[in-house]
Design an enzyme around this catalytic site. Sequence first.
Site, PDB file in Angstrom:
ATOM      1  N   TRP A  10       0.817  -1.227   0.000  1.00 21.08           N
ATOM      2  CA  TRP A  10       0.000   0.000   0.000  1.00 21.08           C
ATOM      3  C   TRP A  10       0.847   1.271   0.000  1.00 21.08           C
ATOM      4  O   TRP A  10       0.334   2.353  -0.228  1.00 21.08           O
ATOM      5  CB  TRP A  10      -0.916   0.020   1.237  1.00 21.08           C
ATOM      6  CG  TRP A  10      -2.067  -0.931   1.203  1.00 21.08           C
ATOM      7  CD1 TRP A  10      -2.336  -1.897   0.254  1.00 21.08           C
ATOM      8  CD2 TRP A  10      -3.138  -1.003   2.156  1.00 21.08           C
ATOM      9  NE1 TRP A  10      -3.496  -2.557   0.572  1.00 21.08           N
ATOM     10  CE2 TRP A  10      -4.014  -2.031   1.730  1.00 21.08           C
ATOM     11  CE3 TRP A  10      -3.435  -0.306   3.321  1.00 21.08           C
ATOM     12  CZ2 TRP A  10      -5.168  -2.375   2.438  1.00 21.08           C
ATOM     13  CZ3 TRP A  10      -4.578  -0.650   4.030  1.00 21.08           C
ATOM     14  CH2 TRP A  10      -5.440  -1.665   3.585  1.00 21.08           C
ATOM     15  N   GLU A  97      12.203   2.278  -2.818  1.00 22.95           N
ATOM     16  CA  GLU A  97      11.908   3.604  -2.254  1.00 22.95           C
ATOM     17  C   GLU A  97      12.634   3.789  -0.922  1.00 22.95           C
ATOM     18  O   GLU A  97      13.084   4.888  -0.590  1.00 22.95           O
ATOM     19  CB  GLU A  97      10.381   3.778  -2.115  1.00 22.95           C
ATOM     20  CG  GLU A  97       9.744   4.025  -3.481  1.00 22.95           C
ATOM     21  CD  GLU A  97       8.310   3.557  -3.622  1.00 22.95           C
ATOM     22  OE1 GLU A  97       7.625   3.327  -2.606  1.00 22.95           O
ATOM     23  OE2 GLU A  97       7.865   3.413  -4.781  1.00 22.95           O
ATOM     24  N   GLU A 167      12.073  -5.970  -8.637  1.00 22.24           N
ATOM     25  CA  GLU A 167      11.333  -4.769  -9.009  1.00 22.24           C
ATOM     26  C   GLU A 167      12.276  -3.789  -9.695  1.00 22.24           C
ATOM     27  O   GLU A 167      12.994  -3.039  -9.019  1.00 22.24           O
ATOM     28  CB  GLU A 167      10.739  -4.108  -7.758  1.00 22.24           C
ATOM     29  CG  GLU A 167       9.756  -4.972  -7.011  1.00 22.24           C
ATOM     30  CD  GLU A 167       8.792  -4.135  -6.170  1.00 22.24           C
ATOM     31  OE1 GLU A 167       7.592  -4.309  -6.341  1.00 22.24           O
ATOM     32  OE2 GLU A 167       9.262  -3.298  -5.385  1.00 22.24           O
ATOM     33  N   GLY A 173       5.644   2.322 -10.391  1.00 22.05           N
ATOM     34  CA  GLY A 173       4.788   3.506 -10.378  1.00 22.05           C
ATOM     35  C   GLY A 173       4.852   4.324 -11.660  1.00 22.05           C
ATOM     36  O   GLY A 173       4.344   5.434 -11.721  1.00 22.05           O
ATOM     37  N   SER A 212       4.416  -1.764 -11.791  1.00 25.03           N
ATOM     38  CA  SER A 212       3.292  -1.493 -12.697  1.00 25.03           C
ATOM     39  C   SER A 212       2.537  -2.751 -13.125  1.00 25.03           C
ATOM     40  O   SER A 212       2.074  -2.836 -14.260  1.00 25.03           O
ATOM     41  CB  SER A 212       3.767  -0.697 -13.918  1.00 25.03           C
ATOM     42  OG  SER A 212       4.285   0.561 -13.514  1.00 25.03           O
ATOM     43  N   GLY A 233       1.898  -2.414  -6.149  1.00 26.82           N
ATOM     44  CA  GLY A 233       1.762  -1.115  -5.491  1.00 26.82           C
ATOM     45  C   GLY A 233       0.407  -0.499  -5.785  1.00 26.82           C
ATOM     46  O   GLY A 233      -0.613  -0.887  -5.214  1.00 26.82           O
ATOM     47  N   GLY A 234       0.372   0.447  -6.700  1.00 25.91           N
ATOM     48  CA  GLY A 234      -0.835   1.224  -7.003  1.00 25.91           C
ATOM     49  C   GLY A 234      -2.089   0.378  -7.165  1.00 25.91           C
ATOM     50  O   GLY A 234      -3.152   0.710  -6.620  1.00 25.91           O
TER      51      GLY A 234
HETATM   52  P1  PGA Z   1       3.658  -0.252  -8.557  1.00 24.38           P
HETATM   53  O1  PGA Z   1       4.626  -0.460  -7.295  1.00 24.38           O
HETATM   54  O2  PGA Z   1       2.867  -1.515  -8.715  1.00 24.38           O
HETATM   55  O3  PGA Z   1       2.799   0.934  -8.175  1.00 24.38           O
HETATM   56  O4  PGA Z   1       4.530   0.026  -9.735  1.00 24.38           O
HETATM   57  C1  PGA Z   1       5.213  -1.700  -7.018  1.00 24.38           C
HETATM   58  C2  PGA Z   1       6.060  -1.592  -5.776  1.00 24.38           C
HETATM   59  O5  PGA Z   1       6.692  -0.545  -5.566  1.00 24.38           O
HETATM   60  O6  PGA Z   1       6.133  -2.534  -4.965  1.00 24.38           O
END
Ligand code: PGA
Length: 249
Positions: A10, A97, A167, A173, A212, A233-234
């Site tokens: 999240w 991140e 990733e 993202g 993504s 993520g998103g």
């Molecule tokens: P995303 O992020 O699906 O929004 O690209 C994936 C993640 O950072 O784990």
Amino acid sequence: MRGKLVAGNWKMNGNLASNQSLLKSLIPLLKPISGTRCAVCVPYPYLNQTEQVLRGSGIAWGAQDVCEYDHGAYTGGVSAGMVADFGCRYVIVGHSERRALFGDTDKAVALKFAAVLKAGLTPILCVGETLAEREAGVAEQVVARQMDAVTLHSGIAGLGQAVMAYEPVWAIGTGKTATPDEAQAMHAYIRGRVAEQDMRVADGLPLLYGGSVKAANAEQLFAMPDIDGGLIGGASLVAEEFAAICRAA
Ligand code: PGA
């Protein structure tokens, strides 16, 4: 046989009201899915809420990071033991991140990974290269360095109790997904590198793809032989979309 796993990340999103509605919607949507484990990794303040709503649902939950230390004078720190108190099964460590924005070094990631194992939880170790690193042709070296920091500290047996997520930073993202072939190539490289040290650990290691992933591209990605699910993520913030990704797995 390693099964499929789809874990939502999240990130720093949600509030009590929106979480309640998202979590409650997920329960009936994910219930009919068999053969795939589903999990959500939520911000610390919502672990209690998540535990209250999801307990007994078959959906697992986890945290997105932990402090490398057990306890003590580490203002603002949250230990693996603390998140374990809230019924977590997973903890994401080494997300790009955290590495890029919060200064998590390979060494810190290795210590966090060990702390998660020590608390009896399953680390989801994230690795991945930036666009510049990919264009410079050093993607595999970067991923190898990130993996080796962890195996040097916890041994290859440590990875045997973990999940890994590849990733590529350029796909997170951005809406730009690695193609199934690009992702598969790196996954095969990662599994091969583990196999050089321990074939059994390599065979059993759940290796997720993240960056993504959406309902529209999940099936093709998850059909690749070395892709065992996704870190989302998103798309994990939208119940229907996340459920569709879980179904694809
Ligand atoms: P995303 O992020 O699906 O929004 O690209 C994936 C993640 O950072 O784990």
